[in-house]
Design a protein around this motif. Sequence first.
Motif, mmCIF file in Angstrom:
data_model
loop_
_atom_site.group_PDB
_atom_site.id
_atom_site.type_symbol
_atom_site.label_atom_id
_atom_site.label_comp_id
_atom_site.label_asym_id
_atom_site.label_seq_id
_atom_site.Cartn_x
_atom_site.Cartn_y
_atom_site.Cartn_z
ATOM 1 N N SER A 29 0.817 -1.202 0.000
ATOM 2 C CA SER A 29 0.000 0.000 0.000
ATOM 3 C C SER A 29 0.853 1.254 0.000
ATOM 4 C CB SER A 29 -0.915 0.019 1.235
ATOM 5 O OG SER A 29 -0.146 -0.015 2.429
ATOM 6 N N GLY A 30 2.185 1.091 0.170
ATOM 7 C CA GLY A 30 3.069 2.237 0.156
ATOM 8 C C GLY A 30 3.362 2.750 -1.237
ATOM 9 N N VAL A 31 2.848 2.109 -2.281
ATOM 10 C CA VAL A 31 3.083 2.537 -3.654
ATOM 11 C C VAL A 31 2.115 3.648 -3.996
ATOM 12 C CG1 VAL A 31 3.198 1.839 -6.058
ATOM 13 C CG2 VAL A 31 3.799 0.221 -4.263
ATOM 14 N N VAL A 32 2.633 4.774 -4.443
ATOM 15 C CA VAL A 32 1.794 5.921 -4.754
ATOM 16 C C VAL A 32 2.217 6.531 -6.074
ATOM 17 C CG1 VAL A 32 1.372 6.459 -2.334
ATOM 18 C CG2 VAL A 32 3.317 7.502 -3.488
ATOM 19 N N GLN A 33 1.319 7.291 -6.658
ATOM 20 C CA GLN A 33 1.674 8.094 -7.810
ATOM 21 C C GLN A 33 2.445 9.308 -7.333
ATOM 22 O OE1 GLN A 33 1.289 7.296 -10.855
ATOM 23 N NE2 GLN A 33 -0.182 5.627 -10.818
ATOM 24 N N THR A 157 4.973 11.256 5.670
ATOM 25 C CA THR A 157 4.180 11.700 4.526
ATOM 26 C C THR A 157 2.692 11.488 4.813
ATOM 27 O OG1 THR A 157 4.040 9.569 3.383
ATOM 28 C CG2 THR A 157 6.049 10.885 3.037
ATOM 29 N N PRO A 158 1.815 12.052 3.989
ATOM 30 C CA PRO A 158 0.374 11.827 4.181
ATOM 31 C C PRO A 158 -0.030 10.362 4.072
ATOM 32 C CG PRO A 158 0.719 13.745 2.811
ATOM 33 C CD PRO A 158 2.066 13.083 2.961
ATOM 34 N N LYS A 165 12.251 9.719 1.211
ATOM 35 C CA LYS A 165 12.818 8.392 1.032
ATOM 36 C C LYS A 165 12.154 7.642 -0.119
ATOM 37 C CE LYS A 165 15.824 8.079 4.475
ATOM 38 N NZ LYS A 165 17.233 7.733 4.300
ATOM 39 N N ALA A 166 11.595 8.385 -1.053
ATOM 40 C CA ALA A 166 10.860 7.729 -2.129
ATOM 41 C C ALA A 166 11.796 7.033 -3.108
ATOM 42 C CB ALA A 166 9.999 8.738 -2.875
ATOM 43 N N THR A 167 11.422 5.830 -3.504
ATOM 44 C CA THR A 167 12.077 5.113 -4.596
ATOM 45 C C THR A 167 11.145 5.203 -5.794
ATOM 46 O OG1 THR A 167 13.212 3.590 -3.102
ATOM 47 C CG2 THR A 167 12.934 2.879 -5.385
ATOM 48 N N THR A 168 11.648 5.697 -6.910
ATOM 49 C CA THR A 168 10.791 6.009 -8.047
ATOM 50 C C THR A 168 11.021 5.056 -9.214
ATOM 51 O OG1 THR A 168 10.787 8.348 -7.435
ATOM 52 C CG2 THR A 168 10.108 7.812 -9.685
ATOM 53 N N ASP A 218 13.367 2.373 1.210
ATOM 54 C CA ASP A 218 13.329 2.684 2.635
ATOM 55 C C ASP A 218 12.303 3.781 2.855
ATOM 56 O OD1 ASP A 218 13.873 2.851 5.335
ATOM 57 O OD2 ASP A 218 15.594 4.176 5.082
ATOM 58 N N GLY A 219 11.115 3.522 2.415
ATOM 59 C CA GLY A 219 10.050 4.503 2.493
ATOM 60 C C GLY A 219 8.992 4.159 1.469
ATOM 61 N N ARG A 220 8.473 5.155 0.807
ATOM 62 C CA ARG A 220 7.428 4.904 -0.172
ATOM 63 C C ARG A 220 8.022 4.628 -1.552
ATOM 64 N NH1 ARG A 220 4.802 10.899 -1.285
ATOM 65 N NH2 ARG A 220 6.758 12.042 -1.308
ATOM 66 N N ILE A 221 7.209 4.037 -2.410
ATOM 67 C CA ILE A 221 7.568 3.797 -3.800
ATOM 68 C C ILE A 221 6.632 4.637 -4.655
ATOM 69 C CG2 ILE A 221 7.841 2.081 -5.626
ATOM 70 C CD1 ILE A 221 7.943 -0.056 -3.405
ATOM 71 N N THR A 222 7.188 5.460 -5.515
ATOM 72 C CA THR A 222 6.361 6.225 -6.434
ATOM 73 C C THR A 222 6.587 5.683 -7.848
ATOM 74 O OG1 THR A 222 8.024 7.954 -6.846
ATOM 75 C CG2 THR A 222 6.535 8.275 -4.991
ATOM 76 N N VAL A 223 5.552 5.753 -8.668
ATOM 77 C CA VAL A 223 5.650 5.224 -10.022
ATOM 78 C C VAL A 223 5.115 6.233 -11.015
ATOM 79 C CG1 VAL A 223 5.361 2.862 -9.170
ATOM 80 C CG2 VAL A 223 3.363 4.105 -9.998
ATOM 81 N N ALA A 224 5.612 6.148 -12.239
ATOM 82 C CA ALA A 224 5.105 6.983 -13.318
ATOM 83 C C ALA A 224 3.643 6.621 -13.576
ATOM 84 C CB ALA A 224 5.934 6.767 -14.582
ATOM 85 N N PRO A 225 2.835 7.577 -14.048
ATOM 86 C CA PRO A 225 1.404 7.324 -14.251
ATOM 87 C C PRO A 225 1.104 6.144 -15.160
ATOM 88 C CG PRO A 225 1.869 9.672 -14.372
ATOM 89 C CD PRO A 225 3.197 8.981 -14.316
#
Length: 296
Positions: A29-33, A157-158, A165-168, A218-225
């Motif tokens: 659930s830590g994966v966000v846009q 973060t929210p 610490k985002a991994t993108t 080591d935190g959230r994972i963000t991904v391209a749309p």
Amino acid sequence: MNRARPGAAAAVAGVALVAACGTNPYATSGVVQPAAQQQLSASTVQASPRARLTTSTVEGLGEVLTDAAGHTLYRYAKDSAKPSRTTCVDACEQAWPPLVSDSPASGVDAQLVGQVTRPDGRKQVTVGGWPVYTYAKDTATGVALGQNVSADWAAITPEGEKAGKATTLGATEIDGLGPVLTDQAGRTLYLYTRDERGSGQSTCDGTCAKTWPPLLVDGRITVAPAIDTGLVGELTRADGRKQVTVGGWPVYTYAEDGAPGEATGHGAGGTWYAVEPSGCKVDPSRRPASTTTGGY
């Protein structure tokens, strides 16, 4: 040497990404846009005694959670999120005042907000299960002096993750391979067929991991749309570090790729392949002529 075509360093848009390789049993659930894609509200509810949460941007950290006065909120590594548990008491709470409230907090995703009972009986606000605190030396808004106090404290973060610490994950088009996944630096990501998809384990350690560094988080994972967040997750490596998975595969970079857009590791040893945005390995028949034939 394979380089992206001009303009291909940007995330691939308009590519139909179908989870052809199946669902991801290790989705998180830590994966966000990216923040621009978020729909989190910064509005607050005035009703007392409910704590009011909002969001702010701190230089070097990005979007962080704040209290009603605009002070940065933090999480403590020695606490627990599952189940929620607070360990910061006595002298600790003098430096790190807990955010307490008689009622659930408002202002961000209600599903992420909760409460935990402190040893003194007060109710402390939790976000993503983590008890949240302010820092006594943050006397102004828009600052996060507590971020550098120790490795145990991090702005939150929210989504309840560690700020900054985002991994993108991104995607790019490489000649001869088509769209492939990349890390935040634009480096090609690979899977290792000796790993077992969906096993939750990586078999690349020691010398292997020096040649094929795992993509850590080591935190959230963000991904391209353009990337399906449902394919993205994480696993715990033997050394305790967290590694990103896509489509159930642990993913890695290659130490010999010298620049973004290169994929010299594709096909190496007949076991390493660039990863498509769908989580599948790139078709081995699309093998660049300059690809190495070694393993590790």
